[in-house]
Each structure stands twice: as structure tokens, then as C-alpha cells.
Design an enzyme around this catalytic site. Structure first.
Site, PDB file in Angstrom:
ATOM      1  N   HIS A  13       0.849  -1.196   0.000  1.00 14.86           N
ATOM      2  CA  HIS A  13       0.000   0.000   0.000  1.00 14.86           C
ATOM      3  C   HIS A  13       0.891   1.255   0.000  1.00 14.86           C
ATOM      4  O   HIS A  13       0.683   2.173  -0.791  1.00 14.86           O
ATOM      5  CB  HIS A  13      -0.916  -0.040   1.230  1.00 14.86           C
ATOM      6  CG  HIS A  13      -1.737   1.187   1.448  1.00 14.86           C
ATOM      7  ND1 HIS A  13      -3.077   1.265   1.128  1.00 14.86           N
ATOM      8  CD2 HIS A  13      -1.401   2.400   1.959  1.00 14.86           C
ATOM      9  CE1 HIS A  13      -3.528   2.474   1.436  1.00 14.86           C
ATOM     10  NE2 HIS A  13      -2.539   3.190   1.945  1.00 14.86           N
ATOM     11  N   GLU A  14       1.900   1.281   0.869  1.00 12.45           N
ATOM     12  CA  GLU A  14       2.800   2.443   0.947  1.00 12.45           C
ATOM     13  C   GLU A  14       3.583   2.633  -0.353  1.00 12.45           C
ATOM     14  O   GLU A  14       3.726   3.751  -0.842  1.00 12.45           O
ATOM     15  CB  GLU A  14       3.776   2.274   2.114  1.00 12.45           C
ATOM     16  CG  GLU A  14       3.123   2.215   3.489  1.00 12.45           C
ATOM     17  CD  GLU A  14       2.291   3.452   3.792  1.00 12.45           C
ATOM     18  OE1 GLU A  14       2.630   4.541   3.290  1.00 12.45           O
ATOM     19  OE2 GLU A  14       1.287   3.329   4.508  1.00 12.45           O
ATOM     20  N   HIS A  56       1.623   4.381  -2.933  1.00 11.90           N
ATOM     21  CA  HIS A  56       1.571   5.846  -2.781  1.00 11.90           C
ATOM     22  C   HIS A  56       2.779   6.491  -3.463  1.00 11.90           C
ATOM     23  O   HIS A  56       2.671   7.550  -4.076  1.00 11.90           O
ATOM     24  CB  HIS A  56       1.578   6.243  -1.300  1.00 11.90           C
ATOM     25  CG  HIS A  56       0.245   6.139  -0.611  1.00 11.90           C
ATOM     26  ND1 HIS A  56      -0.914   6.680  -1.136  1.00 11.90           N
ATOM     27  CD2 HIS A  56      -0.105   5.588   0.579  1.00 11.90           C
ATOM     28  CE1 HIS A  56      -1.913   6.456  -0.298  1.00 11.90           C
ATOM     29  NE2 HIS A  56      -1.457   5.778   0.751  1.00 11.90           N
ATOM     30  N   GLU A  65      -6.307   6.783  -1.294  1.00 12.23           N
ATOM     31  CA  GLU A  65      -6.262   5.569  -0.476  1.00 12.23           C
ATOM     32  C   GLU A  65      -6.781   4.365  -1.258  1.00 12.23           C
ATOM     33  O   GLU A  65      -6.188   3.279  -1.227  1.00 12.23           O
ATOM     34  CB  GLU A  65      -7.100   5.756   0.797  1.00 12.23           C
ATOM     35  CG  GLU A  65      -6.402   6.582   1.841  1.00 12.23           C
ATOM     36  CD  GLU A  65      -5.015   6.054   2.141  1.00 12.23           C
ATOM     37  OE1 GLU A  65      -4.892   4.878   2.519  1.00 12.23           O
ATOM     38  OE2 GLU A  65      -4.054   6.801   1.966  1.00 12.23           O
ATOM     39  N   ASP A 106      -4.769   1.030  -2.232  1.00 10.18           N
ATOM     40  CA  ASP A 106      -5.286  -0.305  -1.891  1.00 10.18           C
ATOM     41  C   ASP A 106      -5.298  -1.208  -3.129  1.00 10.18           C
ATOM     42  O   ASP A 106      -4.871  -2.368  -3.073  1.00 10.18           O
ATOM     43  CB  ASP A 106      -6.731  -0.216  -1.360  1.00 10.18           C
ATOM     44  CG  ASP A 106      -6.814   0.439   0.011  1.00 10.18           C
ATOM     45  OD1 ASP A 106      -5.761   0.693   0.622  1.00 10.18           O
ATOM     46  OD2 ASP A 106      -7.958   0.694   0.465  1.00 10.18           O
TER      47      ASP A 106
END
Ligand SMILES: [Zn+2]
Length: 463
Positions: free
Chosen positions: A131-132, A135, A191, A195
Site C-alpha cells: 500500500h505504501e 503511494h 487511499e 489499496d
């Protein structure tokens, strides 16, 4: 743009086909959004902020944990679409029991021990990390900064990045970890994107992609307790989070039967991390508040040795233990730790020097000299951005490298608490009115005055 046309039509056809027939179902395609930064600037901004973060956050000091996070992170990165950019990936274990992880632009990833401790298996930790990483690949940090700055200054000024009168301060702000308010303030749609892409990365790396939804379900259970997980304040919960992840897994063809879930190394690292002593958290504001020349919080004293900065219009000398932010049209110099949290999650310069050029004023009807008018204009712009800023001493004539200049003292709330002094020097140059803002907390200003004077004395105009 004839070359773009066929691809456009192709995209439409694929989308239509995908929506008409489930047989065409495929993974969601994601791309970075609007961004006035280049990927190289993501790295530049992220690197500065990461150094700042490392200074503020307690490390786990477990070589095995850092090595494990790095190895796991790179395994995931191998399946991450960065659009061809090579990021300098770094992974750090933080001795903080709050369930959280964050990634700064450019690939600087911090994982709290709390996230490792709460994960049931390697796949769940891989889910948070994927997930990070998403980003970073989708460049959400500088996308947010782009939007925030456009709202504040208008696209025109910001488009030049360092061209506006606020440019130096801008990079200074973004380069501080406390600017996390901008770089880590993700939208709910960002977000969902992280995901979805994270689920794809998990799948492609051979992990059970259902771990993504499982991790969020765990967070949800924690939310029902007294202390909602910190992760959710940085990564706001989008609606139907778990359902969207499940939907993506279906698009990928379902969870593979032999997907990896755990490893002996994860369990060993988790045990080591759990045995770490708990570090008491210093409140962020206290950690960032300068406290005079004391050992905690205040930046190191300016070095007596000077480095040279050269722009097209002038050269100057600054303490060689100060960092340079920005460049050319707007530049700032300050000590490590000179940028602090202003209390609202934004970074602001508490110690240092900002230099910029005020744009030429079109209004030629004003009485008074160009320099006086431009100085008033700069002061009122500073006051608009700092409502409590006051003129402490009216402009007085001085000389800067033998050119007529104005010296004005301003007082303002210091971002670290208390009052600060902003010493403004303005001088007319062929390219506009050049301004120097020397900033330090009031109780420390005398110590810095000598340094600021030395810097200003060293200014040499090149034409
Ligand atoms: Zn997130």
C-alpha cells in the site's frame, strides 16, 4: 496531437469491451495524477523529509529488522509500476507501537514496530508495505502538494515551482518531515488507489492478496477500541475499502491457491521487535519546539566556517553547516532542524534565511520610490500569510554591497512557539526587488544576528 488519437480510441474500446463482457475483466489501470513536480524532485523532497524524519523518530536499532524490511520491500518493488523511474528505496523500522507506516515521495518507507506486531503473518505486513509503495509509485505526496499549492498561490506561480516569491519557503516546507501534513495527507480516492495497486503488487509478488483486506479488517477492529490506529489518520478509510480490495482480487482471477502467507524470517523479526523496550513518545510539538541554545530541539549553532552560494545575480557566504533549499529565483538557507512544525502539521522556517525576488509591480502611479513601494508590498504579502506579523521597526536606509537598501524588522509568532523576529532587507536589482528575510526566535535572535550580518556583508552583486 495526431499521435495521441489512436491510443485514445483504443482505450475507449477496451473500456467498453470490459464493461460489456466479464470475459474481458482485467486489473484496474492506475496512473499518477496531476503533478508539477518531476519524479527527480519527488526524490529530492522525500530525501530531505526522510533525514528530518530519522532525526525525529526513534529507530528500532535492529539490523535484522531493517534488513528484513528492505528485502521484503524490494521483493514487492520488483512488481511495482513506477513508470520507469528508479527510486532510491529505503526501509526503516521505527520503535513506535502505534500501528502505522508511511512512505515519503521518492521511496523512503518507515514502518512502525506496531505494524509488524499487529500483522498475523508476512503477507499482512507485505500488504501494508505494498500500500505504501503504491503511494510512492502513484506520486500521491507531491500530487497533494501540487493541489495544495495551486489552491494557495494559483497555478501560474506554482507552475514555476521556485519562481514565485514563496518558492524557497515552499521547498523548505516540503523538505521537512513535519510537512507530512502536506506530503502524507492523502485523499480517500488516493487511499483506494493505493489499496488497489497494493493488491496487484501482492498478487504479482506471490502473496495472498486477501491479506490486504485482512489487515484493514484488523484496523477496523482496533478502531472500535479507545485508540483508533494512527494509520487511519494518515490514510483515511475510504468507503467500502474491503469490498473494493475483494473486487480487485476477482479481477485478477481470484487468490492463487499456493499464495505465500508467512515466513520463518517474519516470525523471527516479529519476536525481536516485540522484545524491544518501549520508547516513550515525545509529543511532536515539544520535539520540534526550539528551546534556545539548549541541547534539545534547538538547531546546532551556526558554523564559523562559510560555504559559498552563487546565483546568476549575486554570491554570498553562509555557514557551512546550513542546508540550502531551492535555488536560483528563490533560495533558503537554514540549519538542520531549523524547520519546525507550526502546530497545524505544516513545516515552517524557525531559523534561517530566505531570499527571493519580488515580481515587478505594474502599478507605476504610486508615490515613493520603487524600493519603498516594493518593500511595503512584500511586507503586506508576508502579513497576509502571517496574520500576527507586525512591523517592529519601520524601514530604514542601509547599504547592501554599496547599493541603497531598506532594513525592516518584523515580529511574528514563531512556528516553534513564542515570538520570532524577521529581519527584512530589500534592495533594487535589474531583475526586480531582491529580498532577504532573516528569521530566528526572539530569544535566540541576538545569537543569530551576527551570523545574519556576516551573510549580508558577504553579498556581492555580479552586475
Ligand atoms: Zn494510504
Amino acid at each position: 496531437m495526431p499521435a495521441a488519437m489512436p491510443r485514445f480510441f483504443l482505450t475507449v474500446l477496451v473500456l467498453v469491451a470490459a464493461s460489456w463482457s466479464p470475459a474481458y475483466a482485467q486489473r484496474t489501470q492506475l496512473k499518477p495524477g496531476w503533478n508539477t513536480f518531476s519524479p527527480q524532485q519527488d526524490i529530492q523532497v522525500g530525501k530531505q523529509a526522510a533525514l528530518d524524519a530519522q532525526r525525529q523518530l526513534p529507530p528500532c536499532n535492529l539490523p535484522r529488522a531493517d534488513a528484513y524490511l528492505t528485502q521484503l520491500g524490494k521483493k514487492l518493488v520488483a512488481h511495482l509500476n513506477t513508470g520507469g523511474t528508479e527510486y532510491p528505496w529505503e526501509f526503516h523500522c521505527v520503535n513506535d507501537r502505534a500501528i502505522n507506516a508511511f512512505a515519503l515521495p521518492g521511496g523512503f518507507v518507515f514502518v512502525n514496530r506496531g505494524a509488524i506486531e499487529v500483522a498475523d503473518n508476512e503477507a499482512q505486513l507485505a500488504a501494508v508495505m505494498a500500500h505504501e509503495l503504491s503511494h510512492v509509485a502513484l506520486r500521491h505526496g507531491t500530487n497533494q502538494a501540487t493541489k495544495a499549492q495551486a489552491a494557495q498561490f494559483g497555478v501560474g506561480i506554482f507552475g514555476a515551482l521556485f519562481g514565485g516569491s514563496t518558492g524557497g519557503a515552499l521547498l523548505t516546507q516540503l523538505g521537512s518531515f513535519t510537512a507530512g501534513g502536506v506530503l502524507l495527507r492523502y485523499s480517500r480516492s488516493a487511499e483506494t488507489q493505493a489499496d488497489v495497486m497494493g493488491t496487484q503488487v501482492l498478487y504479482d509478488s506471490g502473496y495472498d492478496p486477501r491479506a490486504m483486506a485482512q489487515f484493514f479488517e484488523k484496523l477496523d477492529q482496533q478502531t472500535k477500541g479507545k485508540n483508533p490506529p494512527e494509520f487511519l489518520s494518515d490514510h483515511p478509510n475510504p468507503d467500502h475499502r474491503v469490498e473494493r480490495v475483494d473486487e480487485e482480487i476477482q479481477k485478477l482471477g481470484g487468490a492463487p491457491p499456493n499464495a505465500r502467507r508467512d515466513s520463518a524470517e517474519f516470525e523471527a523479526v516479529k519476536r525481536e521487535v516485540m522484545a524491544l523496550p518501549v520508547v516513550k513518545k515525545v509529543p511532536k510539538a515539544a520535539a520540534a519546539t526550539p528551546t534556545g541554545n539548549g541541547p534539545s530541539g534547538a538547531p546546532p549553532a551556526p558554523s564559523p566556517n562559510f560555504a559559498t552560494y552563487q546565483s546568476s545575480g549575486y554570491t554570498l557566504q553562509y555557514p557551512d553547516n546550513w542546508k540550502q533549499f531551492g535555488g536560483e529565483n528563490s533560495v533558503a538557507f537554514g540549519p538542520e532542524g531549523g524547520v519546525v512544525n507550526d502546530g497545524s502539521g505544516h513545516g515552517a522556517m524557525a531559523y534561517g534565511l530566505t531570499i527571493g525576488t519580488a515580481p515587478q509591480q505594474a502599478n507605476a502611479n504610486d508615490s515613493g520610490s520603487v524600493l519603498t513601494n516594493a518593500t511595503q508590498q512584500i511586507i503586506s504579502e508576508l502579513q497576509q500569510r502571517n496574520p500576527n506579523m507586525k512591523v517592529a521597526r519601520q524601514p530604514q536606509s542601509v547599504k547592501l554591497n554599496n547599493e541603497p537598501a531598506l532594513s525592516t524588522y518584523l515580529s511574528n509568532d514563531s512556528p516553534g512557539g513564542g515570538q520570532e523576529i524577521d529581519w527584512l532587507i530589500t534592495v533594487e536589482r535589474p531583475e526586480g526587488v531582491l529580498y532577504f528575510v532573516c528569521t530566528a526566535p526572539q530569544n535566540d535572535f541576538d545569537n543569530y544576528h551576527k551570523t545574519f550580518n556576516a551573510i549580508l556583508d558577504s553579498v556581492r552583486f555580479s552586475h
